[in-house]
Design an enzyme around this catalytic site. Sequence first.
Site, mmCIF file in Angstrom:
data_model
loop_
_atom_site.group_PDB
_atom_site.id
_atom_site.type_symbol
_atom_site.label_atom_id
_atom_site.label_comp_id
_atom_site.label_asym_id
_atom_site.label_seq_id
_atom_site.Cartn_x
_atom_site.Cartn_y
_atom_site.Cartn_z
ATOM 1 N N TYR A 185 -0.827 -0.527 10.589
ATOM 2 C CA TYR A 185 -1.067 -0.873 9.184
ATOM 3 C C TYR A 185 0.114 -0.443 8.316
ATOM 4 O O TYR A 185 0.613 -1.220 7.488
ATOM 5 C CB TYR A 185 -2.354 -0.209 8.694
ATOM 6 C CG TYR A 185 -2.646 -0.460 7.235
ATOM 7 C CD1 TYR A 185 -3.041 -1.717 6.792
ATOM 8 C CD2 TYR A 185 -2.529 0.560 6.300
ATOM 9 C CE1 TYR A 185 -3.314 -1.959 5.450
ATOM 10 C CE2 TYR A 185 -2.798 0.326 4.953
ATOM 11 C CZ TYR A 185 -3.187 -0.925 4.537
ATOM 12 O OH TYR A 185 -3.444 -1.165 3.204
ATOM 13 N N SER B 239 0.843 -1.197 0.000
ATOM 14 C CA SER B 239 0.000 0.000 0.000
ATOM 15 C C SER B 239 0.873 1.240 0.000
ATOM 16 O O SER B 239 2.022 1.202 0.460
ATOM 17 C CB SER B 239 -0.889 0.006 1.249
ATOM 18 O OG SER B 239 -1.462 1.278 1.493
#
Length: 332
Positions: free
Chosen positions: A186, A160
């Site tokens: 994350y 990501s």
Amino acid sequence: MTHRQHPLGTGFTAASTVDDVLAGVDLTGRNAVVTGGHSGLGLVATQALARAGASVVVASRDPERASAAVAGIERVEVGRLDLMDPASIDGFVERYLGSGRPLHVLINNAGYPAPARIERDARGYEAQLATNHLGHAQLTLGLHPALRAAGGARVVTTTSGAQRMSDILWDDPNFTAGGYDPGLAYAQSKTANVLFTVELDRRWADEGIRAYAPHPGIVPATSFNRSVGEAAQRAMRLIDDAGNPVIDPEHGKKTPEQGAATIVFAATSPLLADVGGVYLTNSDISPLDEDPRPVDLTGADADDVPADVVPHSIDPDSARRLWALTERLLAG
């Protein structure tokens, strides 16, 4: 720092789809494993690989749900895999290796939505690190013999643009001292995906196994992105006032078919035949952003979120350090 983050000029764009990147690619006789291949981007990738002729094993912690999702897709089967459970991972590996099939493509795609409060696996490891990185690392290491037997294989680990936001939290990667932040956890796990890719390619390229870390963009329609809630999605301008997904690929907001394109490009494109250990965006190698700016996802930056790779995510010393840390954590 020397690096390989030099765009190839593939001709694909942010709006390119899985069908665009697979045009002319024949995967007949190839075997693939896709974690989380029954939903979201994983399902789109599974469908695309199967259309191109590949045989696909969808790895899911909910085989019944996965079987219903892929019913009717030719050459697709389902295997049970819980990335939070080391025994489940070992079981999946044992079954795949026992089948005697080489593995041409491993797509480490499943992800763990950021929980508001810290969650841990049975070993005490933070859930996002355990699922997004450690579980996939254990799976990849276990499947090494099948990847080697393919005589040319690819390991694709979906990452990501959040890799920009945090290095590995080397002193306390599992938040044992407190201070848990779901976004930070994350981001750490997504940086780990890239660093793992860099070191895996360095170690295994001579065996014909290359590694890639694609960033699919932001795909508002997936359950993963919906998990943040409507208020956060509106603040990030991912949905409009009526709750419909905002599609603007040039600013990173994509349909599932556009988002999965970079994953499938990583898994199949002949344009990547001579390079590995790289982070990809928009179906090409990302340039290196050597002077990254802070990003406010709910402010003025929400319509132009940078996603290029940053130095800490591809640092070769960090990649080796993470590999060693990963081995220690998996052994513990």
